[in-house]
Scaffold this active site. Structure first.
Site, PDB file in Angstrom:
ATOM      1  N   LYS A 114       6.649  -5.973   7.021  1.00 42.99           N
ATOM      2  CA  LYS A 114       6.923  -6.457   5.664  1.00 42.99           C
ATOM      3  C   LYS A 114       8.310  -7.070   5.657  1.00 42.99           C
ATOM      4  O   LYS A 114       9.279  -6.424   6.065  1.00 42.99           O
ATOM      5  CB  LYS A 114       6.850  -5.272   4.690  1.00 42.99           C
ATOM      6  CG  LYS A 114       6.877  -5.627   3.217  1.00 42.99           C
ATOM      7  CD  LYS A 114       6.608  -4.363   2.401  1.00 42.99           C
ATOM      8  CE  LYS A 114       6.624  -4.634   0.911  1.00 42.99           C
ATOM      9  NZ  LYS A 114       6.333  -3.395   0.139  1.00 42.99           N
ATOM     10  N   ARG A 184      -8.027  -3.415   1.021  1.00 48.23           N
ATOM     11  CA  ARG A 184      -7.756  -3.109  -0.379  1.00 48.23           C
ATOM     12  C   ARG A 184      -8.849  -3.703  -1.249  1.00 48.23           C
ATOM     13  O   ARG A 184      -9.682  -4.486  -0.779  1.00 48.23           O
ATOM     14  CB  ARG A 184      -6.391  -3.653  -0.764  1.00 48.23           C
ATOM     15  CG  ARG A 184      -6.249  -5.131  -0.492  1.00 48.23           C
ATOM     16  CD  ARG A 184      -4.799  -5.570  -0.513  1.00 48.23           C
ATOM     17  NE  ARG A 184      -4.147  -5.393   0.777  1.00 48.23           N
ATOM     18  CZ  ARG A 184      -2.833  -5.281   0.935  1.00 48.23           C
ATOM     19  NH1 ARG A 184      -2.034  -5.289  -0.109  1.00 48.23           N
ATOM     20  NH2 ARG A 184      -2.303  -5.142   2.128  1.00 48.23           N
ATOM     21  N   ASP A 253      -4.807  -5.544  -5.711  1.00 52.93           N
ATOM     22  CA  ASP A 253      -4.423  -5.753  -4.312  1.00 52.93           C
ATOM     23  C   ASP A 253      -3.534  -4.632  -3.802  1.00 52.93           C
ATOM     24  O   ASP A 253      -3.183  -4.618  -2.620  1.00 52.93           O
ATOM     25  CB  ASP A 253      -3.723  -7.107  -4.144  1.00 52.93           C
ATOM     26  CG  ASP A 253      -2.531  -7.278  -5.071  1.00 52.93           C
ATOM     27  OD1 ASP A 253      -2.747  -7.330  -6.285  1.00 52.93           O
ATOM     28  OD2 ASP A 253      -1.381  -7.345  -4.578  1.00 52.93           O
TER      29      ASP A 253
END
Length: 486
Positions: A114, A184, A253
């Site tokens: 990330k 997800r 999400d």
């Protein structure tokens, strides 16, 4: 046996099985990669030598600049409802899935970055992350893990050596995250929106094999998957509520198929008990308030169900009826999980159909709310009252006669002090302590973050010298607001 960054191997099952949802991509170069914080225990679980990760080679691995054998980094495609509005194409705008590791127990775990730079899903963003928000995820996700709540986990945070421009220039960082997977609800929404039923079926089969294998043998596997995810999410959100966790951005999400907590952006922990509490700066309407989280989870699951309808039955009416029946179980499942946990928090082992015990617990919530009692401190003080020291508990309430009357009724049920001690945490990531630690880290002092993580790794064990970590925020801390970090 441990591996080194040079010898570890990863699989690329997601990229191979679902290429329509995976865009091959490379991480942005980190000019001066340096490990800021490393989760050595997690590295060991993954079979990786933590000492090797501390060096420059490990830093390159955790920023995606060095790829382990077998890796095909991809940005994942997904859609999502954000604050109720549908976005057909979201995806990993600043993240990459490096691949899947097999841990020491033989379990498949995603390695995901990330803040690794722009991707085709960045939508005008820079794809980078600042050290503060990445350390927030490290601190809070490890606290959640210690509390026994299913969660993605931080393997480490690495400084990139590149500034990130937000309101000011901030030091940039990449978070290396580990998860059961990054599937997800939004993944299914994206697949369904393409109209490609074969893609939707392959995604469903992939999710079942990865997370809910029992669904494969069901008469309607997709329906069984919906049932399994609903059950996992009902329990997860109940666990959030019981420790006072406020996710802050429960978009579709950000709801996993595995039932793990994901994306610690504008999250926080409840201070004074008030169901309408909102901490996120972008949640101006209170959609994701603490007390709304079960309702939002149910709403998100309805969007998941809509995506699965083509696989549940060829007949639309039949598919809707079957999915609706499954969704109808969510409230009772969540209610049972929450009631059971709440009874445990007050030291009772009564069944959830014991109306008197449940009513007693609900009466306590009303008292906590009326007196604006700190959620975490209130339950720990109640534990002390079992042992005969009722004054800390009594001192929390404005209506002392009502609190005393409740306590007398509660004592008649024979609460178990030991049960309360192992259920009610003393140490949670209190908002003022998290901010204090992140500000220090951004200025170059990592000590407060490391100390805070050390305290939070044993949330139930009282230790001398750590009183400030158990205390509510001081009055001058003011109204707390969190931000998404992008």
């Amino acid at each position: 046996m441990t591996t080194t960054p040079e010898t570890m191997r990863v699989a690329s099952g997601f990229a191979t099985d679902l290429p329509e949802l995976a865009v091959p991509w490379q991480a942005e170069e980190a000019p001066d990669a340096r490990v800021v914080v490393l989760n050595e225990a997690l590295a060991t679980e993954l079979g990786i030598d933590p000492q090797e990760l501390h060096g420059s080679t490990g830093a390159q691995l955790l920023t995606g600049n060095l790829l382990p054998p077998g890796s095909t980094p991809v940005a994942q495609a997904y859609a999502g409802h954000q604050f109720g509005g549908y976005s057909p194409r979201l995806g990993d705008g600043r993240a990459l899935l490096i691949g899947e590791l097999t841990d020491r127990d033989g379990t498949l775990r995603d390695l995901h970055l990330k803040g690794s730079g722009r991707t085709p899903f960045s939508r005008g963003g820079d794809g980078r992350a600042a050290v503060g928000p990445m350390l927030r995820e490290h601190v809070v996700s490890e606290a959640m893990h210690a509390l026994g709540i299913p969660t993605t986990r931080s393997l480490g945070v690495v400084a990139t050596g590149r500034a990130v421009r937000r309101e000011t220039d901030l030091p940039g960082a990449v978070l290396a995250r580990v998860a059961s997977s990054h599937l997800r609800v939004g993944s299914f929404q994206y697949a369904a929106s393409t109209g490609d039923v074969d893609l939707l079926r392959r995604l469903t089969d992939h999710a079942i094999a990865r997370h809910h294998p029992a669904a494969a043998s069901a008469e309607h596997p997709a329906l069984a998957l919906l049932e399994a995810v609903a059950r996992a999410q009902a329990d997860l959100v109940a666990r959030w509520m019981l420790v006072g966790f406020v996710h802050g951005v429960m978009n579709t999400d950000n709801m996993t198929i595995s039932g793990e907590t994901i994306d610690y952006g504008p999250c926080a922990f409840l201070e004074a008990y008030e169901p309408s509490t909102v901490y996120s700066s972008i949640d101006t309407g209170g959609r994701y308030a603490y007390g709304n989280q079960p309702v939002v989870a149910e709403w998100n699951l309805a969007r998941f169900a809509e995506s699965l309808l083509p696989l549940i039955s060829d007949d639309q009416d039949t598919a809707v009826a079957l999915a609706t029946e499954v969704l109808g179980t969510f409230r009772s499942q969540h209610g049972t999980s929450y009631a059971r946990g709440l009874l445990t928090k007050i030291g009772l082992t009564s069944p959830t159909d014991d109306g008197a015990a449940v009513e007693l617990a609900e009466q306590l919530l009303a008292l906590l709310r009326e007196s604006h009692v700190d959620w975490t401190s209130g339950f720990r003080a109640l534990g002390a009252a079992v042992r005969g020291d009722a004054e800390p508990f009594r001192g929390l309430f404005l209506d002392l006669p009502a609190a005393d009357a409740w306590r007398m009724r509660w004592r008649q049920h024979g609460p178990d002090a030991a049960l309360m001690d192992r259920t009610n945490p003393l140490y949670v990531p209190r908002n003022h302590l998290v901010e204090e630690a992140l500000q220090a880290a951004t200025a170059g002092d990592l000590g407060p973050v490391l100390q805070l993580v050390s305290v939070l790794q044993r949330p139930f064990d009282e230790r001398p010298g750590l009183e400030r970590y158990a205390a509510p925020a001081p009055q001058d801390f003011g109204q707390y607001t969190t931000y998404c970090g992008t």
